[in-house]
Design a protein around this motif. Structure first.
Motif, PDB file in Angstrom:
ATOM      1  N   UNK B 101       0.825  -1.201   0.000  1.00 46.67           N
ATOM      2  CA  UNK B 101       0.000   0.000   0.000  1.00 46.67           C
ATOM      3  C   UNK B 101       0.860   1.252   0.000  1.00 46.67           C
ATOM      4  N   UNK B 102       2.014   1.190   0.693  1.00 44.60           N
ATOM      5  CA  UNK B 102       2.880   2.368   0.736  1.00 44.60           C
ATOM      6  C   UNK B 102       3.330   2.750  -0.671  1.00 44.60           C
ATOM      7  N   UNK B 103       3.683   1.744  -1.486  1.00 43.99           N
ATOM      8  CA  UNK B 103       4.123   2.033  -2.848  1.00 43.99           C
ATOM      9  C   UNK B 103       3.014   2.723  -3.631  1.00 43.99           C
ATOM     10  N   UNK B 104       1.813   2.160  -3.571  1.00 39.63           N
ATOM     11  CA  UNK B 104       0.715   2.729  -4.343  1.00 39.63           C
ATOM     12  C   UNK B 104       0.351   4.125  -3.864  1.00 39.63           C
ATOM     13  N   UNK B 105       0.179   4.273  -2.533  1.00 39.54           N
ATOM     14  CA  UNK B 105      -0.249   5.565  -2.005  1.00 39.54           C
ATOM     15  C   UNK B 105       0.862   6.593  -2.162  1.00 39.54           C
ATOM     16  N   UNK B 106       2.106   6.179  -1.950  1.00 37.83           N
ATOM     17  CA  UNK B 106       3.216   7.120  -2.079  1.00 37.83           C
ATOM     18  C   UNK B 106       3.350   7.645  -3.498  1.00 37.83           C
ATOM     19  N   UNK B 107       3.273   6.729  -4.472  1.00 38.01           N
ATOM     20  CA  UNK B 107       3.395   7.172  -5.866  1.00 38.01           C
ATOM     21  C   UNK B 107       2.274   8.142  -6.215  1.00 38.01           C
ATOM     22  N   UNK B 108       1.048   7.806  -5.781  1.00 34.56           N
ATOM     23  CA  UNK B 108      -0.074   8.678  -6.107  1.00 34.56           C
ATOM     24  C   UNK B 108       0.086  10.048  -5.456  1.00 34.56           C
ATOM     25  N   UNK B 109       0.534  10.066  -4.206  1.00 34.41           N
ATOM     26  CA  UNK B 109       0.730  11.344  -3.533  1.00 34.41           C
ATOM     27  C   UNK B 109       1.749  12.198  -4.274  1.00 34.41           C
ATOM     28  N   UNK B 110       2.850  11.583  -4.691  1.00 34.71           N
ATOM     29  CA  UNK B 110       3.878  12.321  -5.405  1.00 34.71           C
ATOM     30  C   UNK B 110       3.305  12.949  -6.662  1.00 34.71           C
ATOM     31  N   UNK B 111       2.666  12.127  -7.473  1.00 36.33           N
ATOM     32  CA  UNK B 111       2.152  12.645  -8.736  1.00 36.33           C
ATOM     33  C   UNK B 111       1.112  13.717  -8.486  1.00 36.33           C
ATOM     34  N   UNK B 112       0.265  13.507  -7.482  1.00 39.31           N
ATOM     35  CA  UNK B 112      -0.756  14.515  -7.238  1.00 39.31           C
ATOM     36  C   UNK B 112      -0.138  15.826  -6.805  1.00 39.31           C
ATOM     37  N   UNK B 113       0.922  15.785  -6.020  1.00 37.68           N
ATOM     38  CA  UNK B 113       1.509  17.053  -5.588  1.00 37.68           C
ATOM     39  C   UNK B 113       2.082  17.799  -6.783  1.00 37.68           C
ATOM     40  N   UNK B 114       2.640  17.066  -7.763  1.00 43.50           N
ATOM     41  CA  UNK B 114       3.140  17.733  -8.964  1.00 43.50           C
ATOM     42  C   UNK B 114       1.988  18.297  -9.778  1.00 43.50           C
TER      43      UNK B 114
END
Lengths: 111, 871
Positions: B101-114
């Protein structure tokens, strides 16, 4: 986790006592407990905590209603008072208590 | 309080209701304690007596809260404790689920912040929807969106749709009097600029119309970056004088860090002033015009109005003939280019999130299967189905929250990475950060993931009839479900891998494009001469000629050339041509070309091949006959049938002299490797002294170019100690930066695809392991009946391949449907490129087979006796 009430009789009796107490005016839970205690000359030692579930149940039934207020010491407390429905309930219960005690007395008088 | 109100409160604010109950009980006990103490008891005795009289405080508290409808708070707290204990008992499972879950949520958070920083966040203007850009176009180079000062003044006077208009252009000025001197990117703006945008300063004031008057003192507003960098963030900078372009300028304001208009790197804003005849010419189009719609006006109305104004001006002034006025909303123009690739990025990361959720759901299913007996006992003892589902959801919520915490940490690192290595040229990328908005989205996807992962196992578990669960049978349905989940993982991974493959192939093709000149061992730098010091045209030419001579004399330098704008910097000037003997038909568009001013040694230094004729040399001086050199594209477009050598043309916005074409050189990919080169005209700088105050020097070196930077800087200093150089970079770096965006994008999607592949592999492994345990008996029977090790291996592998092929088929269908969104980003690669579509499934099948090795070997190693008696 359900706490079984002590006995049905006592539960209903407690309700009646509370309603009677509140007939005198709005009070918070602690005052109700103290008044019952003092007026019965400490004969009735109700587990004070059981007052609150009773109060909440009676409120659900519409016999009393509650409001936040402040005490003389400026502390926040929940005050309860009788509703008209509660007044009627009190009369009904007082009457049935009266009949019950007369009936028991009659039985006890016989040998 | 009415009963209805209380009930509502219990539903929407159970926490508060629970706290009120606690408060009431606490009050009661404290009153008793007070009374006891007044009666003389010690504090400990007073409290003990109070609690004794009260009864079971905790129990009554729970009952009371339950009665008030806030019982859920207790239930939730208890479930959370149970979930935490249960997870602690199985640390590997918990770790695997949290990591997934960390991989999925972390990647999504990164992209969303950009995406939030670049596309979603509203720009720092007032009512940004009411802002428009206004420009003129003749149909030739529309993406420049410029206008001329003379037209701007007329637009301001004649329009009926705008409450304010302003113009700006970017310039460069040297900040001197400090060590080292720095060259600043400045924006020259007309008075109403900040008012039209509705931008407020962080300190001091912005520029106003009064600052534009000829008699006003020179002032400037500086940017936040410059303020921090050169003035240490000192608020006392307001009122200070700085030496800018040889003038003493007073700083009157500082802008906030998020104000980056008209460009991301603007250091300073200065008033345009009344201007001069040269700058204000009607055909010198180099300013950007913005306007704010008047109240009640629409974009369509403004467009109609300005088109009419433009038509009137075109009739009056021949310089405007053939030009139309365009109006469009400003904000999409500013950030719109970045939208498509970022949305694709969002789509890709959504795939990753899905894969990670599916994987986590699979893990939870596996765990639920292992706990079937425990659950069955619970059901038999009376736990309701809803409670079991609720407990399962609480567990998945806990896992999701832990995953989100780890993922947010990863995202913070990733965002730092983006800020450090992200490509330039993406507006507002530097403002990407993990703030409240981003965290809110993270929380939403965390809760969503928890629901998605937890509902399924919970539901399944609660539907198990207790008796079935207590036996070991059943599970066929479960196996199919888990298989279906893994198939979807494989399909998603395939889609991502195909996308990544296409992007990488496109990037490889792009990198292989020949730029048209030799990029090795070339050092580039820019010099910008201040007008005050180098007012005279001859002084400018003399400076550059002497500088080229001095740099050329340095050891290790083979040759030096100069040009105004370096190739691959995606910046150039355009000019109209009038070819002798070729009048432009009425209503037709005049020929135009890119216009480049170069030093004589430029072509040789850059290694641009000479196709015909000659290069510039020392005879092409000011005052001598005007000469130009053209490129292949110009010849192809305007002289398709004959040689252009000897033909003559006039350059627009010039003195009208005829200039002879003396040479033809090869095309250069000036606007980027992926852009087609258009016609271009080169002029020797000695013959074009106007606007010659800046040059990019290209230095061909014998050694590693960066080794000579200090020497070159010294040569410049020796001519003029106050003259800074800037944009110092080797040509290789410039080349690399010009493709930084496609490279970054391909790398990101590639990273996501790898994550998805890894998770899918883990998913395949998990399901196969499960299947092996399910079919233990069957395998035992087969071995007992004579099956060899090879046959068992084949059995398991067959399962793996079945899953993989289903996933591949689904994935290819999905990829075919989706890859067309990449079409604009691909260079010479079709969105349905056969090679990629063929290679990726092979990769997936191989990975699936690899993931099946361990379960297969375990199955093959099963002793039939143990298998048959497996309980």
């Amino acid at each position: 986790m359900e706490r079984a009430p002590r006995s049905d009789l006592l539960q209903g009796t407690l309700d009646m006592l509370v309603l009677k107490t509140l007939r005198r005016g709005a009070s918070h839970g602690y005052d109700i407990a103290r008044w019952i205690q003092r007026t019965s000359d400490d004969a009735l030692q109700v587990e004070e905590g059981s007052l609150y579930p009773a109060l909440y149940r009676m409120e659900e039934r519409g016999w009393i209603r509650s409001e936040w207020g402040t005490t003389e010491n400026n502390r926040r407390a929940r005050y309860y008072q009788l509703t008209p429905k509660g007044r009627r309930q009190l009369e009904a219960e007082a009457e049935s208590w009266q009949r019950l005690s007369i009936a028991i007395a009659k039985i006890m008088e016989t040998t | 309080m009415s009963r209805l109100w209380q009930r509502l409160r219990a539903v929407f604010a159970p926490g508060r209701v629970a706290r009120e109950v606690d408060e009431e009980i606490r009050f009661h006990i404290e009153m008793r304690i007070a009374e006891n103490r007044a009666a003389g008891m010690t504090p400990e005795d007073a409290e003990r007596d109070a609690r004794r009289r009260f009864g079971n405080v905790t129990g009554i508290g729970e009952e009371a809260r339950e009665l008030r409808g806030a019982g859920l708070v207790d239930v939730f707290r208890r479930d959370l404790r149970i979930a935490a204990r249960s997870l602690a008992r199985r640390p590997t499972f918990a770790l695997a689920a949290v990591a997934t879950l960390a991989l999925g949520i972390g990647a999504t958070t990164t992209v969303f912040s950009v995406v939030d920083a670049v596309v979603l966040r509203p720009p720092p203007f007032a009512e940004p929807d009411r802002l428009v850009a206004v420009w003129e176009t003749s149909g030739a180079a529309d993406d420049v969106r410029s206008a001329s000062f003379a037209n701007f003044s007329d637009w301001q006077a004649q329009n009926r749709s705008f409450s304010g208009m302003a113009a700006s252009f970017t310039w460069t000025a040297n900040l001197t009097g400090v060590d080292p001197p720095e060259r600043l990117t400045t924006a020259i703006v007309t008075g109403g600029f900040f008012d039209v945008l509705g931008a407020r300063p962080a300190l001091g004031r912005t520029l106003g119309v009064a600052d534009d008057r000829a008699d006003s003192p020179p002032v400037a507003v500086i940017g936040h970056g410059l303020w921090q960098r050169r003035f240490g963030g000192d608020p006392g900078v307001i009122g200070r004088s700085i030496a800018l372009a040889g003038q003493s300028v007073t700083v009157v304001g500082v802008m906030a860090p998020d104000f980056a208009y008209p460009g991301d790197d603007i250091d300073l804003w200065a008033p345009a002033g009344p201007g001069d005849a040269n700058r204000n010419g009607r055909s010198t189009r180099f300013i950007r015009v913005i306007a704010r719609l008047a109240p009640g006006e629409t974009v369509a109305g403004a467009r109609a109005n300005m088109e009419a104004v433009g038509a009137r001006l075109a009739q009056e002034y021949p310089d405007d003939l053939g030009w139309t006025v365009r109006v469009s909303r400003l904000v999409p123009l500013l950030y719109g280019d970045a939208r498509p690739p970022l949305l694709i990025l969002l789509g890709a990361v959504a795939c990753v999130l899905l894969v990670s959720n599916v994987n986590a759901a699979n893990l939870l299913l596996a765990r639920a299967a292992a706990r079937r007996r425990e659950m069955a006992i619970r059901v038999a003892v009376g736990a309701g189905r809803a409670r079991l589902v609720a407990q399962s959801l609480t567990e998945s919520l806990l896992l999701a929250l832990l995953g989100a915490a780890a993922g947010t940490g990863l995202a913070a690192l990733a965002v730092d990475g983006v800020l450090a290595w992200g490509p330039g040229g993406i507006p507002r990328l530097a403002q990407a950060t993990i703030d409240g908005r981003v965290l809110a989205v993270t929380l939403a996807i965390t809760v969503g993931s928890a629901l998605a992962c937890g509902l399924l196992p919970g539901f399944l578990v609660s539907r198990d009839a207790p008796l079935d669960a207590l036996k070991r049978e059943g599970g066929g349905q479960r196996a199919r479900l888990r298989g279906a989940l893994v198939v979807s993982e494989i399909a998603l991974a395939l889609i991502l891998l195909v996308g990544a493959g296409l992007l990488m192939k496109s990037f490889a093709r792009l990198s292989a494009v020949a730029p048209g000149f030799d990029t090795r061992n070339l050092l580039t730098l820019r010099v910008w001469l201040p007008a005050q010091k180098y007012r005279d045209n001859d002084r400018q030419i003399a400076f550059f000629q002497e500088l080229e001579r001095r740099i050329g004399a340095l050891p290790g330098v083979r040759s030096v050339g100069g040009v105004q704008d370096l190739p691959l910097r995606k910046n150039q000037m355009m000019n109209e041509l009038a070819i002798e003997g070729r009048p432009v038909p009425a209503g037709g568009r005049p020929p135009y070309a890119a216009y480049r001013v170069v030093s004589p040694d430029y072509f040789a230094t850059m290694g641009i091949p000479l196709r015909a004729g000659r290069r510039f040399d020392a005879t092409d001086r000011s005052g001598a006959a005007g000469v130009v050199v053209v490129n292949d594209s110009l010849v192809a477009r305007y002289f398709p049938d004959g040689s252009p050598l000897g033909r003559r043309l006039r350059l627009g916005a010039d003195d009208g002299a005829l200039r002879t074409i003396v040479g033809v050189v090869g095309d250069v990919k000036h606007m980027g490797l992926d852009a087609d080169e258009g016609p271009a005209v080169y002029q020797p700088h000695a013959q074009k002294p106007e606007f010659l105050r800046w040059m990019t020097l290209a230095v061909r070196t014998e050694v590693e170019p960066s080794a000579l930077v200090a020497a070159v800087r010294g040569a410049v200093r020796s001519l003029d100690p106050d003259q800074p150089i800037f944009d110092v970079a080797t040509m290789e770096t410039v080349l690399s930066r010009s493709v930084a965006a496609p490279r970054f994008f391909a790398a990101l999607i590639g990273g996501f695809a790898l994550i998805a592949l890894l998770l899918a592999a883990v998913g395949v492994y998990g399901v196969l392991a499960f299947l092996v345990t399910q079919r233990t008996r069957e395998i035992g029977v087969r071995v007992a009946l004579g099956a060899r090790r090879m046959d068992v291996l084949r059995l398991v592998l067959g399962d793996a391949l079945k899953l993989a092929s289903l996933g591949v088929v689904l994935g290819i269908a999905g990829a075919l449907a989706l890859t067309h969104v990449l079409a604009n980003l691909l260079y010479q690669v079709s969105p349905t490129d056969l090679a990629t579509f063929a290679a990726v499934p092979v990769v997936l099948v191989v990975v699936a087979a690899a993931a099946s090795v361990i379960p297969a070997r375990r199955a093959a190693g099963l002793s039939p006796v143990i298998a048959l008696y497996a309980e």
